[in-house]
Design a protein around this motif. Structure first.
Motif, PDB file in Angstrom:
ATOM      1  N   ASP A 141      29.275  64.674  58.202  1.00 27.11           N
ATOM      2  CA  ASP A 141      28.137  63.829  58.574  1.00 27.11           C
ATOM      3  C   ASP A 141      28.263  63.291  59.999  1.00 27.11           C
ATOM      4  O   ASP A 141      27.250  63.016  60.655  1.00 27.11           O
ATOM      5  CB  ASP A 141      28.010  62.661  57.594  1.00 27.11           C
ATOM      6  N   VAL A 142      29.491  63.157  60.471  1.00 29.86           N
ATOM      7  CA  VAL A 142      29.709  62.599  61.815  1.00 29.86           C
ATOM      8  C   VAL A 142      29.174  63.515  62.911  1.00 29.86           C
ATOM      9  O   VAL A 142      29.018  63.094  64.060  1.00 29.86           O
ATOM     10  CB  VAL A 142      31.207  62.327  62.054  1.00 29.86           C
ATOM     11  N   LYS A 146      24.441  65.936  66.848  1.00 31.01           N
ATOM     12  CA  LYS A 146      25.241  66.303  68.018  1.00 31.01           C
ATOM     13  C   LYS A 146      24.819  67.646  68.615  1.00 31.01           C
ATOM     14  O   LYS A 146      25.330  68.049  69.654  1.00 31.01           O
ATOM     15  CB  LYS A 146      26.737  66.356  67.646  1.00 31.01           C
ATOM     16  N   TYR A 170      34.360  67.791  70.950  1.00 32.16           N
ATOM     17  CA  TYR A 170      34.654  66.661  70.072  1.00 32.16           C
ATOM     18  C   TYR A 170      35.970  66.919  69.336  1.00 32.16           C
ATOM     19  O   TYR A 170      36.348  68.070  69.069  1.00 32.16           O
ATOM     20  CB  TYR A 170      33.542  66.464  69.038  1.00 32.16           C
ATOM     21  N   GLY A 172      38.033  65.462  65.842  1.00 32.91           N
ATOM     22  CA  GLY A 172      37.976  64.644  64.645  1.00 32.91           C
ATOM     23  C   GLY A 172      39.245  64.780  63.831  1.00 32.91           C
ATOM     24  O   GLY A 172      40.075  65.665  64.083  1.00 32.91           O
ATOM     25  N   VAL A 196      36.355  63.223  59.933  1.00 30.84           N
ATOM     26  CA  VAL A 196      36.135  61.792  60.138  1.00 30.84           C
ATOM     27  C   VAL A 196      36.636  61.405  61.526  1.00 30.84           C
ATOM     28  O   VAL A 196      37.289  62.182  62.215  1.00 30.84           O
ATOM     29  CB  VAL A 196      36.854  60.953  59.060  1.00 30.84           C
ATOM     30  N   ASN A 197      36.328  60.163  61.926  1.00 31.87           N
ATOM     31  CA  ASN A 197      36.833  59.592  63.188  1.00 31.87           C
ATOM     32  C   ASN A 197      36.548  60.500  64.387  1.00 31.87           C
ATOM     33  O   ASN A 197      37.423  60.761  65.225  1.00 31.87           O
ATOM     34  CB  ASN A 197      38.334  59.311  63.090  1.00 31.87           C
ATOM     35  N   LEU A 198      35.328  60.970  64.474  1.00 28.09           N
ATOM     36  CA  LEU A 198      34.954  61.897  65.542  1.00 28.09           C
ATOM     37  C   LEU A 198      34.812  61.167  66.879  1.00 28.09           C
ATOM     38  O   LEU A 198      34.208  60.098  66.957  1.00 28.09           O
ATOM     39  CB  LEU A 198      33.630  62.575  65.197  1.00 28.09           C
TER      40      LEU A 198
END
Length: 309
Positions: A141-142, A146, A170, A172, A196-198
């Motif tokens: 989802d992150v 984009k 990116y 993640g 996560v944490n992108l």
């Protein structure tokens, strides 16, 4: 005394039984050994399944190849050609990115329909048996909003994933869990993954294309520098984005780098349907035709070099 070398994220996984030779794809769509010039065993080396991109696991010898079908769609094929095993189909879509293996070699990640409706899948990399390999969608989802996803690479330590979306780079983290199901062959709980944490790395890099991990702390990307530049060359970026170096462009001419591979610390690229390897220091060396090219001329025609990882 117990050795801790097996925990080194940059140590090549496996037992050493898998050759570390690099490969490339020739103009006929055949997978060719970059060291010997010999075609890979079976359909992937014969060109009966024309290959667009591929990856190999150093832990298992499994090859994941994206082949182009007659209708223009692409299909993921999994097999162990070094063990004289033919590939079997795993996933089909209008487009598929170059596959990327997990460290254990038991799964491969790939993005389907990256420019229109991108979805990331983790596919079981056990090529034995019949039927379609099991797969699960990676929650990402992150990455929504984009842009189109054109490349993906898993880090050697398995905890990070680099993604190129909207021609931006990116990074993640990979989070794992279970979905309550089980694998059909072993009955073990089925693992699922999420990105996560992108974070975006180096907003000054534009037109980002190919990406690979040089080691657990360093990325190699094909990118332009700044909005005024359109030609992609190889950049080395630390995973925290704090360090950026531009590798030598000598020997590339004014050509876009479209693929990158790392084999035993030797770097390979492809550009304008040629394959080259780095000769000398990454910052002031030069890109030359690999020794394999000596059999046929001063250049090596082909694309998409890759090596076991």
């Amino acid at each position: 005394m117990t050795s801790f070398s097996s925990f080194d994220p940059d140590r090549t996984p496996g037992t050493g039984s898998v050759t570390s030779d690099p490969y490339f794809i020739d103009p006929a769509g055949r997978v060719i050994n970059l060291t010997t010039g010999a075609p890979m065993f079976g359909q992937l080396g014969l060109g009966t399944l024309p290959v667009d991109s591929a990856a190999m696991s150093a832990a298992t010898g499994t090859v994941a190849a994206v082949v182009r079908l007659a209708d223009g769609t692409q299909q993921l094929e999994l097999g162990r050609p070094l063990a004289y095993g033919e590939p079997r189909s795993a996933l089909r879509a209008s487009s598929l990115t170059q596959p990327s293996f997990t460290r254990a070699g038991d799964e491969v990640w790939v993005v389907q329909n990256g420019l229109s409706q991108p979805e990331i899948y983790q596919v079981s990399a056990s090529p034995g048996g019949t039927g379609t390999a099991s797969r699960a969608r990676v929650a990402a989802d992150v990455l929504e909003g984009k842009g189109g996803i054109t490349a993906l690479a898993l880090s050697p330590d398995g905890v990070r994933v680099a993604v190129v979306a909207g021609q931006r780079l990116y990074l993640g983290a990979v989070a794992t869990g279970t979905d309550g199901g089980s694998t059909p062959t072993t009955g073990e709980s089925r693992t699922t993954s999420a990105i996560v944490n992108l974070v975006e790395l180096r907003s000054d890099l534009t037109q980002v294309g190919a990406v690979q991990f040089k080691d657990a702390a360093t990325l190699l990307v094909a990118a332009a520098a700044g909005p005024g530049s359109l030609v992609r060359s190889v950049r080395q970026v630390s995973v925290d984005g704090s360090e950026l170096q531009t590798l030598t462009t000598t020997g590339l001419g004014n050509n876009d780098v479209d693929a990158i591979a790392v084999s035993d610390q030797t770097l390979y690229v492809s550009f304008s349907n040629r394959v080259a390897e780095l000769d000398g220091n990454p910052l002031d060396g030069r890109w030359i035709a690999p020794p394999t090219a000596a059999r046929g001329g001063p250049v090596l025609d082909g694309s998409q070099p890759f090596a076991p990882n």
